[in-house]
Every structure is written in C-alpha cells, then in structure tokens.
Design a protein around this motif. Structure first.
Motif, PDB file in Angstrom:
ATOM      1  N   GLN A  71     -72.002  67.206 -93.793  1.00 41.32           N
ATOM      2  CA  GLN A  71     -72.819  67.061 -93.904  1.00 41.32           C
ATOM      3  C   GLN A  71     -73.629  66.050 -93.777  1.00 41.32           C
ATOM      4  N   VAL A  72     -74.393  65.418 -92.705  1.00 42.96           N
ATOM      5  CA  VAL A  72     -75.751  64.457 -92.980  1.00 42.96           C
ATOM      6  C   VAL A  72     -76.801  64.646 -92.915  1.00 42.96           C
ATOM      7  N   ALA A  73     -78.346  63.671 -93.628  1.00 42.70           N
ATOM      8  CA  ALA A  73     -79.474  64.624 -93.352  1.00 42.70           C
ATOM      9  C   ALA A  73     -79.498  63.378 -92.206  1.00 42.70           C
ATOM     10  N   TRP A  74     -80.873  64.012 -91.789  1.00 40.31           N
ATOM     11  CA  TRP A  74     -81.542  62.770 -90.667  1.00 40.31           C
ATOM     12  C   TRP A  74     -82.808  63.169 -90.803  1.00 40.31           C
ATOM     13  N   PHE A  75     -83.891  62.020 -90.542  1.00 36.69           N
ATOM     14  CA  PHE A  75     -84.588  61.590 -90.704  1.00 36.69           C
ATOM     15  C   PHE A  75     -85.016  60.924 -89.060  1.00 36.69           C
ATOM     16  N   GLY A  76     -85.724  61.244 -88.579  1.00 35.33           N
ATOM     17  CA  GLY A  76     -86.130  61.148 -86.910  1.00 35.33           C
ATOM     18  C   GLY A  76     -87.806  61.107 -87.081  1.00 35.33           C
ATOM     19  N   THR A  77     -88.261  59.681 -86.132  1.00 33.11           N
ATOM     20  CA  THR A  77     -89.895  59.808 -85.824  1.00 33.11           C
ATOM     21  C   THR A  77     -90.048  59.437 -84.410  1.00 33.11           C
ATOM     22  N   LEU A 128     -76.401  71.733 -81.913  1.00 28.33           N
ATOM     23  CA  LEU A 128     -75.182  71.641 -80.682  1.00 28.33           C
ATOM     24  C   LEU A 128     -74.463  72.398 -81.655  1.00 28.33           C
ATOM     25  N   PRO A 129     -73.503  73.376 -81.070  1.00 29.45           N
ATOM     26  CA  PRO A 129     -72.843  73.610 -82.319  1.00 29.45           C
ATOM     27  C   PRO A 129     -71.829  73.229 -82.882  1.00 29.45           C
ATOM     28  N   GLY A 130     -71.470  73.251 -84.498  1.00 29.54           N
ATOM     29  CA  GLY A 130     -70.527  72.408 -85.408  1.00 29.54           C
ATOM     30  C   GLY A 130     -71.676  70.907 -85.224  1.00 29.54           C
ATOM     31  N   ASN A 131     -72.198  70.612 -85.347  1.00 32.14           N
ATOM     32  CA  ASN A 131     -73.345  69.777 -85.777  1.00 32.14           C
ATOM     33  C   ASN A 131     -72.665  69.063 -87.320  1.00 32.14           C
ATOM     34  N   PRO A 132     -73.118  68.434 -87.818  1.00 28.38           N
ATOM     35  CA  PRO A 132     -73.373  67.600 -88.659  1.00 28.38           C
ATOM     36  C   PRO A 132     -74.309  67.904 -89.930  1.00 28.38           C
ATOM     37  N   ILE A 133     -75.590  68.163 -88.883  1.00 30.15           N
ATOM     38  CA  ILE A 133     -77.356  67.415 -89.812  1.00 30.15           C
ATOM     39  C   ILE A 133     -77.232  69.461 -90.589  1.00 30.15           C
ATOM     40  N   GLY A 134     -77.406  68.819 -92.005  1.00 24.98           N
ATOM     41  CA  GLY A 134     -77.088  70.173 -92.945  1.00 24.98           C
ATOM     42  C   GLY A 134     -79.264  70.001 -93.538  1.00 24.98           C
ATOM     43  N   ARG A 135     -80.022  68.472 -93.065  1.00 21.05           N
ATOM     44  CA  ARG A 135     -81.770  68.923 -93.423  1.00 21.05           C
ATOM     45  C   ARG A 135     -81.572  68.132 -92.134  1.00 21.05           C
ATOM     46  N   LEU A 136     -83.303  68.441 -91.947  1.00 24.42           N
ATOM     47  CA  LEU A 136     -83.580  67.820 -90.814  1.00 24.42           C
ATOM     48  C   LEU A 136     -85.769  66.435 -91.175  1.00 24.42           C
ATOM     49  N   VAL A 137     -86.215  66.084 -90.772  1.00 28.21           N
ATOM     50  CA  VAL A 137     -86.936  65.894 -90.960  1.00 28.21           C
ATOM     51  C   VAL A 137     -88.099  65.477 -89.949  1.00 28.21           C
ATOM     52  N   LEU A 138     -88.473  65.888 -89.284  1.00 31.55           N
ATOM     53  CA  LEU A 138     -89.099  65.878 -88.054  1.00 31.55           C
ATOM     54  C   LEU A 138     -90.515  64.785 -88.030  1.00 31.55           C
ATOM     55  N   ASN A 139     -90.590  63.376 -87.584  1.00 32.05           N
ATOM     56  CA  ASN A 139     -91.507  63.419 -88.098  1.00 32.05           C
ATOM     57  C   ASN A 139     -92.607  63.065 -86.481  1.00 32.05           C
ATOM     58  N   ASP A 140     -93.033  64.190 -86.638  1.00 31.35           N
ATOM     59  CA  ASP A 140     -94.808  63.620 -85.962  1.00 31.35           C
ATOM     60  C   ASP A 140     -94.155  64.114 -84.459  1.00 31.35           C
ATOM     61  N   ILE A 141     -93.358  65.171 -84.573  1.00 31.08           N
ATOM     62  CA  ILE A 141     -92.660  65.154 -82.826  1.00 31.08           C
ATOM     63  C   ILE A 141     -92.222  66.891 -82.635  1.00 31.08           C
TER      64      ILE A 141
END
Length: 298
Positions: free
Chosen positions: A109-115, A128-141
């Motif tokens: 898994q990967v962590a994702w930080f998206g602005t 998406l099914p089977g995606n690798p994101i294990g932790r997600l930061v949504l920055n002002d969106i």
C-alpha cells in the motif's frame, strides 16, 4: 538511513501513454529508495512537485516520498491533445508511476497526499477496486466544487502572461496565491521560483501548458453536475482512513461539504486551518505537524 538519503531528492521520469501517444512524467523521489513505505504527494492544477519539498523532508525519514509533476506541468511533457487534461488521464499516469515505484506489487500500500487537483486524482484512484492507497489526505478538495471558484481558476490559467523580470513574475504569483495564507518572503520567493521559468526571449513565464485551460472552458452546467455525481460516487467507494484538510476561508471546498465528507464514504476526519483559503501549502510547521500526525499513525 543516511542523511543524504533523506535530505536530497532524485529526479526521475516514467513514460506514460494517452490516446494521443506517449509522454513522460517527471517525479522527485526522497528518502531511502529501499523503504517499502511509500508516500505519493500530488500538487494542484498549476503547481509542481517542488511544492512538497518541506513536507517531503519532514517525512523522508519515515517514507519514500514520491512527488510527480503531473503531465503538462513543470519538468513533465505535454499532451498532444489538450482535451485529455482531465482526471482519467491523470489517474492512468499515476497507475503507471505506481507500477514503477512498487515494481513487485504484492499488495503493498501507499499513502497519498493530494492538494486540490491532486486530491481529486487520489479520490478517483482510491475508489477503484484493488487500489493500493492505504491512507489518504485530501487537501482542500471534495466532491462538490464551487462553480465560481472553478471559473476563477479557468480564467487565469489560460492567460499567456509574460514578465520582464523574475521579480515582476513573483509579484504576480504572490497576488494570485494570496488565498494560500501568510508566508515569509523566502517562502513566497520559492513558490514563485517553482512555477516560473525564463523563456527563449528572456521573459519569465509560468511553467505549465496553457492548454490546461481548455477543459475548463469546455465545462457546462450539465457537465459540472455530472462530474459532481461521479465524484460523490467515487468518494463513497473509498475505504481507507482519510483526512480532509480545509482552509477555513476556502472558496473551493465549503464547510458544509467538508462536514458531509465526515458522514459519508470513509467518514473522513476533518481539520480546518484558520487564516487560509484555497489551499493550505503545508510548508508551515503546524501544517506539516498535522500531516505527520495522520500519516505516521499505526
């Protein structure tokens, strides 16, 4: 882990494909290249990978931090068909990037930080099914985008603005970025240097493809409504721990939408930052601490 491994990034690129052909996407990689823990940081619509230099330095001792220049920006290539400057193409490119940085897969898994735009890409990928994101930061969106804010963004990104000096360009970047909140003079200068380059005629221009504006100009009330429906469906499909960060004065992500995001889908945690609009830059120590607290949780 050596100091050199954590403090100096390596610039690489990966070849991606679109219906119009091949293009290259550049990315900065920080930290120990053998670290199995990976954090992907993706910038906003006219910004670049360099936006995350401070955050990456703070986290490179814990993560291998990968920061791409989304196609059409910075060191990356341009698309032959500007109609493709949309989230589906960006998601496709990120899947290619993840195949590069996680070559053996095996359920890692990967962590994702998206602005802003980077958060929309992360939201779509995490749904998406089977995606690798294990932790997600949504920055002002979020799934609801304010039409007036979208018009504001579309109005300025397609203008072929040129500056006689870097200082003139830096003032422009600072003016259009006022909603980022208070920053030091050095921080403002770096934000300008990250997105300005000198053209062949000696003038300073913004470091992205002006054709990015084309999908904004093609938007209609009907297409915006359809996009919102799809974004909520994507958000509701997310299952990983999610943090939503909102600038308290943001005109792109409303407080009401952010609150709704705590009740639907992944039932995100919400953090609001006073004195900031769209979007928090995460170069300030308190903002970096906020990200670290969430991303380093066991």
């Amino acid at each position: 882990m050596t100091e050199a491994a954590t403090n100096e990034p390596v610039i690489k690129s990966v070849q991606c494909i679109s219906p119009a052909g091949l293009h290259r996407m550049a990315y900065k990689e920080w930290g120990d290249l053998s670290n199995p823990k990976v954090l992907v940081c993706v910038h906003g619509v006219t910004r670049v990978a360099d936006d995350f230099d401070d955050l990456a330095r703070a986290l490179a001792g814990h993560y291998r931090v990968v920061c791409p220049d989304v196609v059409g920006r910075g060191r990356s290539g341009r698309l032959r068909n500007p109609d493709l400057y949309r989230i589906p193409q960006y998601v496709s490119d990120m899947v290619t990037l993840l195949a590069r940085v996680l070559p053996d897969g095996d359920g890692r898994q990967v962590a994702w930080f998206g602005t802003s735009m980077g958060g929309l890409i992360g939201m779509a990928l995490a749904s998406l099914p089977g995606n690798p994101i294990g932790r997600l930061v949504l920055n002002d969106i979020g799934p609801v985008l304010d039409p007036a804010a979208l018009r504001r963004i579309g109005d300025y990104i397609g203008q072929d603005v040129r500056f006689a000096t870097f200082e003139e360009g830096a003032r422009f970047v600072r003016d259009i970025s006022a909603s980022f909140g208070p920053h030091s003079e050095a921080q403002w200068e770096k934000m300008a240097r990250d997105v300005l380059r000198q053209d062949a005629d000696g003038s300073w221009i913004r470091h992205y493809d002006l054709a990015l504006a084309q999908p904004f100009r093609a938007a209609t009330p009907e297409s915006v409504a359809a996009d919102e429906h799809m974004l909520w469906a994507a958000y509701d499909a997310i299952r990983c721990p999610t943090l939503v960060v909102r600038g308290a004065q943001s005109d792109l992500l409303s407080h009401a939408t952010a609150q709704m995001m705590t009740q639907r889908g992944p039932r995100a945690r919400l953090a609001e930052i006073d004195g900031v609009g769209h979007a928090p830059t995460f170069v300030q120590p308190d903002q970096i601490a906020l990200a670290k607290e969430f991303l380093l949780e066991l």
